[in-house]
Scaffold this motif. Sequence first.
Motif, PDB file in Angstrom:
ATOM      1  N   VAL A  25      20.954   0.629  18.733  1.00  0.00           N
ATOM      2  CA  VAL A  25      20.118   1.733  18.271  1.00  0.00           C
ATOM      3  C   VAL A  25      19.015   2.088  19.267  1.00  0.00           C
ATOM      4  CG1 VAL A  25      18.397   0.342  17.048  1.00  0.00           C
ATOM      5  CG2 VAL A  25      18.997   2.612  16.179  1.00  0.00           C
ATOM      6  N   GLN A  26      18.706   1.176  20.179  1.00  0.00           N
ATOM      7  CA  GLN A  26      17.652   1.470  21.151  1.00  0.00           C
ATOM      8  C   GLN A  26      17.991   2.676  22.021  1.00  0.00           C
ATOM      9  OE1 GLN A  26      15.565  -2.255  22.865  1.00  0.00           O
ATOM     10  NE2 GLN A  26      17.667  -2.878  22.493  1.00  0.00           N
ATOM     11  N   CYS A  27      19.274   2.869  22.286  1.00  0.00           N
ATOM     12  CA  CYS A  27      19.673   3.987  23.137  1.00  0.00           C
ATOM     13  C   CYS A  27      20.354   5.114  22.372  1.00  0.00           C
ATOM     14  CB  CYS A  27      20.609   3.505  24.246  1.00  0.00           C
ATOM     15  SG  CYS A  27      19.725   2.766  25.638  1.00  0.00           S
ATOM     16  N   HIS A  28      21.088   4.801  21.329  1.00  0.00           N
ATOM     17  CA  HIS A  28      21.727   5.873  20.566  1.00  0.00           C
ATOM     18  C   HIS A  28      20.632   6.783  20.010  1.00  0.00           C
ATOM     19  CE1 HIS A  28      26.048   4.731  20.308  1.00  0.00           C
ATOM     20  NE2 HIS A  28      25.549   3.603  20.768  1.00  0.00           N
ATOM     21  N   PRO A  29      20.716   8.099  20.260  1.00  0.00           N
ATOM     22  CA  PRO A  29      19.588   8.987  19.942  1.00  0.00           C
ATOM     23  C   PRO A  29      19.470   9.335  18.465  1.00  0.00           C
ATOM     24  CG  PRO A  29      21.371  10.265  20.868  1.00  0.00           C
ATOM     25  CD  PRO A  29      21.800   8.826  20.929  1.00  0.00           C
ATOM     26  N   GLU A  47      21.741  15.441  11.383  1.00  0.00           N
ATOM     27  CA  GLU A  47      20.284  15.449  11.217  1.00  0.00           C
ATOM     28  C   GLU A  47      19.643  14.129  11.642  1.00  0.00           C
ATOM     29  OE1 GLU A  47      19.858  16.426   7.120  1.00  0.00           O
ATOM     30  OE2 GLU A  47      20.483  18.522   7.384  1.00  0.00           O
ATOM     31  N   ASN A  48      20.462  13.126  11.851  1.00  0.00           N
ATOM     32  CA  ASN A  48      19.968  11.802  12.246  1.00  0.00           C
ATOM     33  C   ASN A  48      19.839  11.742  13.770  1.00  0.00           C
ATOM     34  OD1 ASN A  48      19.339   9.001  12.237  1.00  0.00           O
ATOM     35  ND2 ASN A  48      21.513   8.510  12.511  1.00  0.00           N
ATOM     36  N   VAL A  49      18.967  12.572  14.324  1.00  0.00           N
ATOM     37  CA  VAL A  49      18.820  12.676  15.775  1.00  0.00           C
ATOM     38  C   VAL A  49      17.339  12.627  16.141  1.00  0.00           C
ATOM     39  CG1 VAL A  49      19.169  14.146  17.793  1.00  0.00           C
ATOM     40  CG2 VAL A  49      20.949  14.006  16.048  1.00  0.00           C
ATOM     41  N   ASP A  50      17.014  11.801  17.105  1.00  0.00           N
ATOM     42  CA  ASP A  50      15.654  11.731  17.628  1.00  0.00           C
ATOM     43  C   ASP A  50      15.601  12.579  18.896  1.00  0.00           C
ATOM     44  OD1 ASP A  50      13.160  11.148  18.548  1.00  0.00           O
ATOM     45  OD2 ASP A  50      13.383   8.970  18.502  1.00  0.00           O
ATOM     46  N   TYR A  59       7.932   9.383  26.315  1.00  0.00           N
ATOM     47  CA  TYR A  59       8.244   8.910  24.965  1.00  0.00           C
ATOM     48  C   TYR A  59       8.970   7.570  25.027  1.00  0.00           C
ATOM     49  CZ  TYR A  59      10.261   8.891  20.236  1.00  0.00           C
ATOM     50  OH  TYR A  59      10.631   8.561  18.958  1.00  0.00           O
ATOM     51  N   ARG A  60       8.565   6.656  24.191  1.00  0.00           N
ATOM     52  CA  ARG A  60       9.228   5.357  24.063  1.00  0.00           C
ATOM     53  C   ARG A  60       9.261   4.982  22.587  1.00  0.00           C
ATOM     54  NH1 ARG A  60       6.034   1.727  25.443  1.00  0.00           N
ATOM     55  NH2 ARG A  60       4.203   3.049  25.730  1.00  0.00           N
ATOM     56  N   ARG A  61      10.195   4.138  22.217  1.00  0.00           N
ATOM     57  CA  ARG A  61      10.268   3.713  20.820  1.00  0.00           C
ATOM     58  C   ARG A  61      10.679   2.252  20.748  1.00  0.00           C
ATOM     59  NH1 ARG A  61      15.553   7.023  18.546  1.00  0.00           N
ATOM     60  NH2 ARG A  61      17.134   5.641  19.416  1.00  0.00           N
ATOM     61  N   THR A  62      10.587   1.696  19.546  1.00  0.00           N
ATOM     62  CA  THR A  62      10.894   0.288  19.375  1.00  0.00           C
ATOM     63  C   THR A  62      11.539   0.072  18.012  1.00  0.00           C
ATOM     64  OG1 THR A  62       9.970  -1.947  19.573  1.00  0.00           O
ATOM     65  CG2 THR A  62       8.662  -0.324  18.345  1.00  0.00           C
ATOM     66  N   VAL A  63      11.962  -1.157  17.757  1.00  0.00           N
ATOM     67  CA  VAL A  63      12.569  -1.531  16.476  1.00  0.00           C
ATOM     68  C   VAL A  63      11.597  -2.437  15.732  1.00  0.00           C
ATOM     69  CG1 VAL A  63      14.542  -2.631  15.343  1.00  0.00           C
ATOM     70  CG2 VAL A  63      14.871  -1.422  17.513  1.00  0.00           C
ATOM     71  N   VAL A  64      11.365  -2.135  14.467  1.00  0.00           N
ATOM     72  CA  VAL A  64      10.506  -2.982  13.640  1.00  0.00           C
ATOM     73  C   VAL A  64      11.262  -3.359  12.371  1.00  0.00           C
ATOM     74  CG1 VAL A  64       8.377  -1.955  14.507  1.00  0.00           C
ATOM     75  CG2 VAL A  64       9.454  -1.007  12.468  1.00  0.00           C
ATOM     76  N   LYS A  65      10.868  -4.472  11.781  1.00  0.00           N
ATOM     77  CA  LYS A  65      11.504  -4.923  10.548  1.00  0.00           C
ATOM     78  C   LYS A  65      10.604  -4.612   9.371  1.00  0.00           C
ATOM     79  CE  LYS A  65      14.060  -8.774   8.529  1.00  0.00           C
ATOM     80  NZ  LYS A  65      14.499 -10.183   8.689  1.00  0.00           N
ATOM     81  N   PRO A  74       8.008   4.875  16.919  1.00  0.00           N
ATOM     82  CA  PRO A  74       7.454   5.108  18.256  1.00  0.00           C
ATOM     83  C   PRO A  74       6.797   3.827  18.766  1.00  0.00           C
ATOM     84  CG  PRO A  74       6.860   6.883  16.758  1.00  0.00           C
ATOM     85  CD  PRO A  74       7.458   5.803  15.911  1.00  0.00           C
ATOM     86  N   ALA A  75       6.925   3.573  20.051  1.00  0.00           N
ATOM     87  CA  ALA A  75       6.314   2.383  20.634  1.00  0.00           C
ATOM     88  C   ALA A  75       4.796   2.482  20.553  1.00  0.00           C
ATOM     89  CB  ALA A  75       6.757   2.223  22.080  1.00  0.00           C
ATOM     90  N   GLU A  76       4.152   1.340  20.634  1.00  0.00           N
ATOM     91  CA  GLU A  76       2.693   1.297  20.555  1.00  0.00           C
ATOM     92  C   GLU A  76       2.078   2.166  21.651  1.00  0.00           C
ATOM     93  OE1 GLU A  76      -0.949  -2.012  20.566  1.00  0.00           O
ATOM     94  OE2 GLU A  76       1.157  -2.652  20.697  1.00  0.00           O
ATOM     95  N   GLY A  77       1.126   2.985  21.272  1.00  0.00           N
ATOM     96  CA  GLY A  77       0.436   3.833  22.233  1.00  0.00           C
ATOM     97  C   GLY A  77       1.055   5.200  22.432  1.00  0.00           C
ATOM     98  N   VAL A  78       2.210   5.464  21.814  1.00  0.00           N
ATOM     99  CA  VAL A  78       2.873   6.758  21.971  1.00  0.00           C
ATOM    100  C   VAL A  78       2.322   7.748  20.950  1.00  0.00           C
ATOM    101  CG1 VAL A  78       5.059   8.006  21.746  1.00  0.00           C
ATOM    102  CG2 VAL A  78       4.981   5.823  22.959  1.00  0.00           C
ATOM    103  N   ASP A  79       1.851   8.884  21.428  1.00  0.00           N
ATOM    104  CA  ASP A  79       1.366   9.960  20.569  1.00  0.00           C
ATOM    105  C   ASP A  79       2.545  10.895  20.300  1.00  0.00           C
ATOM    106  OD1 ASP A  79       0.296  12.331  19.518  1.00  0.00           O
ATOM    107  OD2 ASP A  79      -1.598  12.093  20.599  1.00  0.00           O
ATOM    108  N   VAL A  80       3.126  10.797  19.115  1.00  0.00           N
ATOM    109  CA  VAL A  80       4.333  11.557  18.801  1.00  0.00           C
ATOM    110  C   VAL A  80       4.071  13.058  18.831  1.00  0.00           C
ATOM    111  CG1 VAL A  80       6.112  11.980  17.070  1.00  0.00           C
ATOM    112  CG2 VAL A  80       5.277   9.667  17.444  1.00  0.00           C
ATOM    113  N   LEU A  81       2.912  13.484  18.337  1.00  0.00           N
ATOM    114  CA  LEU A  81       2.597  14.910  18.325  1.00  0.00           C
ATOM    115  C   LEU A  81       2.500  15.446  19.753  1.00  0.00           C
ATOM    116  CD1 LEU A  81       1.948  17.448  16.748  1.00  0.00           C
ATOM    117  CD2 LEU A  81      -0.464  16.727  16.680  1.00  0.00           C
ATOM    118  N   ALA A  82       1.847  14.692  20.621  1.00  0.00           N
ATOM    119  CA  ALA A  82       1.740  15.114  22.022  1.00  0.00           C
ATOM    120  C   ALA A  82       3.112  15.144  22.685  1.00  0.00           C
ATOM    121  CB  ALA A  82       0.806  14.174  22.781  1.00  0.00           C
TER     122      ALA A  82
END
Length: 362
Positions: A25-29, A47-50, A59-65, A74-82
């Motif tokens: 899932v880290q790479c599948h968009p 509709e399941n598209v990032d 932009y970076r993202r991560t996996v959380v439980k 979104p990874a820490e420090g990433v401003d999604v709106l920006a």
Amino acid sequence: MVGHNWAGVLQPSDATKPAQPGGCVQCHPGLGAKPNPVEKLSQADEENVDCLLCHAPGYRRTVVKQGDKFEIRPAEGVDVLAAARAVRRPTDDMCQRCHLGAGGGPNAKHGVAPTSPAVDVHLAKGIGCVDCHPTKNHRTAGGADIKANEAPEVAVACSGCHAPDVHRGADAATLTRHAARLACQTCHIPAIARDPKFPTVVRRDWTKPVLNEKTGLYGPANQLASGVRPEYRWWNRKMTVPPEPLGDRADPAAKIYPWKRATYTVVGDARTGKPVFIKAGLYAVKGDPLAAARKGAEDTKQEFSGAVKGVEESMLFSLNHQVAPKAQALACDACHRAGGALDFEALGYPPERVKALTAPRR
């Protein structure tokens, strides 16, 4: 064979090392949900598209439980709106977020690496990934040798930009004649991993886990090499399963192409000799091929004796990246001599023709 986790958080056995996101899932968009098979795609899949993964710089993202489930965030420090306000046509950096990791790292498979302009003429000219890999309705054209090609009707080929009479000089007619049966890449990619900063994988052994001291996770033992000479095969741009190029000298649609062969020792069933799916996350955390095979066989309902051994396989990767400057292209005598780059006998030429093709040039 590697049975990857779809999504997960990998906590190294060394508790001093931080947990790390894992899974396909880290790479599948997508936004986290596992997509349906291609023949069963639904509106929910569409509709399941990032969008930001391919279109937003920085932009970076991560996996959380969350409870017993894993989510994409979104990874820490990433401003999604920006990030959303900065969307644009994909750049090489955006493509490389995922493609540099294919096979475990830069240049591991086909030659995708952030190498220098001195090694890749297209990079030197400022030509980017999407210039050669066009999209239509968000479907990206890829190479004909890969299993998942979103736009198979679009041929990603040198002829998309270069005319048949591209050659100049006294040998132009001869080179143009050769191009009828030789792919451009055969002469213009004389070796892969010519940049020693980015060697390529030529052998990988999953039965010998190696601890990464930095991450605290295990991976297979890799043999890396630079300046690897290709293997040459006829190819009509169709593949067998398992993947091998189709085509021969008698096939009018086939040309001689360069390939990189990589050899893999995979985890196999000691009784049947067949490869076993391994649970990649368990392998990464524990470095235990047997435990990973047991869990992988259980998850995939694969018959397994409970004992493992190494099983050797090999795979060919087409070479299309890292096109060399023309001064480094193969010259006539690189092939037309005894022991030259092309093994004419293996390519299906009869003995008398091999003798003529390898005779000294005047």
